[in-house]
Design a protein around this motif. Structure first.
Motif, short mmCIF file in Angstrom:
data_model
loop_
_atom_site.label_atom_id
_atom_site.label_comp_id
_atom_site.label_asym_id
_atom_site.label_seq_id
_atom_site.Cartn_x
_atom_site.Cartn_y
_atom_site.Cartn_z
N SER A 10 0.83 -1.21 0.00
CA SER A 10 0.00 0.00 0.00
C SER A 10 0.86 1.25 0.00
N ARG A 12 -0.30 3.87 1.19
CA ARG A 12 -0.69 4.54 2.44
C ARG A 12 0.03 3.91 3.63
N SER A 16 -4.18 2.42 6.19
CA SER A 16 -4.15 1.33 5.21
C SER A 16 -4.74 0.05 5.82
N HIS A 17 -5.76 -0.48 5.15
CA HIS A 17 -6.38 -1.72 5.64
C HIS A 17 -5.46 -2.93 5.40
N THR A 18 -4.77 -2.92 4.28
CA THR A 18 -3.92 -4.09 3.99
C THR A 18 -2.74 -4.15 4.97
N MET A 96 -6.14 -3.14 -4.09
CA MET A 96 -6.54 -3.03 -5.50
C MET A 96 -6.37 -1.59 -5.97
N ASN A 98 -6.96 0.34 -9.53
CA ASN A 98 -7.43 0.26 -10.93
C ASN A 98 -7.57 -1.19 -11.40
N PHE A 99 -8.22 -1.95 -10.55
CA PHE A 99 -8.60 -3.35 -10.80
C PHE A 99 -7.44 -4.34 -10.76
N ASP A 148 -14.59 -0.41 -3.52
CA ASP A 148 -15.93 -0.85 -3.87
C ASP A 148 -16.16 -2.23 -3.23
N ASP A 187 -14.13 0.31 1.29
CA ASP A 187 -13.33 1.42 1.84
C ASP A 187 -13.89 2.78 1.40
C1 LIG Z 1 -4.69 4.69 -7.12
C2 LIG Z 1 -5.90 3.98 -6.54
C3 LIG Z 1 -6.68 3.18 -7.35
C4 LIG Z 1 -7.79 2.49 -6.84
N1 LIG Z 1 -8.52 1.67 -7.65
C5 LIG Z 1 -9.57 0.99 -7.15
C6 LIG Z 1 -10.33 0.11 -7.97
O1 LIG Z 1 -10.06 -0.12 -9.14
N2 LIG Z 1 -11.39 -0.53 -7.41
C7 LIG Z 1 -11.74 -0.38 -6.10
O2 LIG Z 1 -12.69 -0.97 -5.66
N3 LIG Z 1 -11.01 0.45 -5.30
C8 LIG Z 1 -9.94 1.12 -5.78
N4 LIG Z 1 -9.20 1.93 -4.97
C9 LIG Z 1 -9.50 1.95 -3.53
C10 LIG Z 1 -8.53 1.08 -2.74
O3 LIG Z 1 -8.53 -0.23 -3.21
C11 LIG Z 1 -8.89 1.11 -1.26
O4 LIG Z 1 -8.79 2.45 -0.80
C12 LIG Z 1 -8.03 0.20 -0.42
O5 LIG Z 1 -8.48 0.27 0.92
C13 LIG Z 1 -6.55 0.59 -0.49
O6 LIG Z 1 -5.76 -0.26 0.31
P1 LIG Z 1 -5.08 0.26 1.65
O7 LIG Z 1 -6.26 0.57 2.58
O8 LIG Z 1 -4.26 -0.84 2.14
O9 LIG Z 1 -4.30 1.50 1.32
C14 LIG Z 1 -8.11 2.63 -5.46
C15 LIG Z 1 -7.32 3.45 -4.65
C16 LIG Z 1 -6.23 4.12 -5.17
C17 LIG Z 1 -5.39 4.97 -4.26
#
Ligand SMILES: Cc1cc2nc3c(=O)[nH]c(=O)nc-3n(C[C@H](O)[C@H](O)[C@H](O)COP(=O)(O)O)c2cc1C
Length: 233
Positions: A10, A12, A16-18, A96, A98-99, A148, A187
């Protein structure tokens, strides 16, 4: 003694959840198996280099024919492969983006998939030229998060999830065929559904640690004397 390699992808830190799930995994693992070695690799903060023309030329040159420059071009990749080879369990926090996986994680993957080191290529076997070279018995744990919801296989967004399927394919190609995954969703909504998803994921992480350590030499630090801790295997 086993070696746990944990990877955080991540971008973040706080929030950050991960990273939170990955920390929980490591804490629970340490509580049950204090004798194990834990290695941390934070690629979210310190991304591996992207592969370059020099890297590709070096990687596809036989080791005994590499120049000093070629060996230098592969130094980081060699270190990442050495680290992975020594790990029994790889636990990766991979959000995730951008998928798919973050570009930092993709850079890591591009560095560890190495002909002659982590996979073999044999032209004399045209129907099945690739061979996994990582030692058997390694296990992969993917801890993911998405903004999502509905990204599990068969759910509304499942066809757009290229995180776990991609990582599992790559690691299986190298010989790591046992893979587990847990994910937080919602999230972006930041409502009760996120709270529930996080609680559920944390429960699953605790169960998974118990499952993976079950049958291994499980003991708590409190139940071990100092000499036992030093010699436990
Ligand atoms: C650059 C970027 C792209 C993302 N793309 C997606 C996505 O394609 N689909 C989705 O559901 N969430 C997307 N998200 C949301 C993240 O998956 C979500 O915030 C997740 O909690 C991030 O992990 P973290 O909490 O460990 O930082 C995106 C976030 C960022 C910053």
């Amino acid at each position: 003694m086993l070696t746990l390699l944990h990877i955080d992808a991540s971008a973040r830190g706080k929030g950050s959840h991960t990273r939170r799930l990955r920390r929980l995994f490591t804490e629970r693992w340490r509580a049950l198996r204090p004798q194990d070695e834990v290695i941390a690799r934070d690629i979210g903060r310190h991304p591996p280099s992207a592969v370059t023309e020099a890297w590709v030329a070096a990687a596809f040159t036989k080791p005994d024919r590499r120049t000093p420059d070629m060996r230098m071009a592969l130094a980081e990749s060699d270190a990442l492969v050495d680290e992975l080879e020594g790990a029994d369990v790889v636990v990766a926090g991979v959000p995730m983006y951008n998928f798919g996986m973050p570009s930092t994680m993709k850079a890591y993957i591009d560095n560890i998939v190495r002909v002659g080191r982590t996979f073999g290529f044999d032209r004399s076997r045209p129907d099945d030229p690739y061979l996994p070279l990582l030692s058997s018995g390694k296990r992969l744990v993917i801890l993911s998060a998405r903004g999502d919801y509905g990204y599990a296989s068969g759910e509304r967004m499942g066809h757009l999830n290229h995180v776990e399927p991609h990582l599992k394919s790559v690691f299986a190609f190298l010989g790591v065929t046992e893979a587990h995954s847990i994910a937080v969703e919602y999230d972006e909504f930041a409502d009760d559904r996120l709270t529930r998803s996080l609680a559920e994921a944390e429960g699953l992480v605790e169960r998974l640690v118990r499952k993976l350590t079950n049958g291994l030499d499980v003991c708590s630090p409190q139940s071990m004397s100092a000499p036992a801790r030093a010699t436990a295997r």
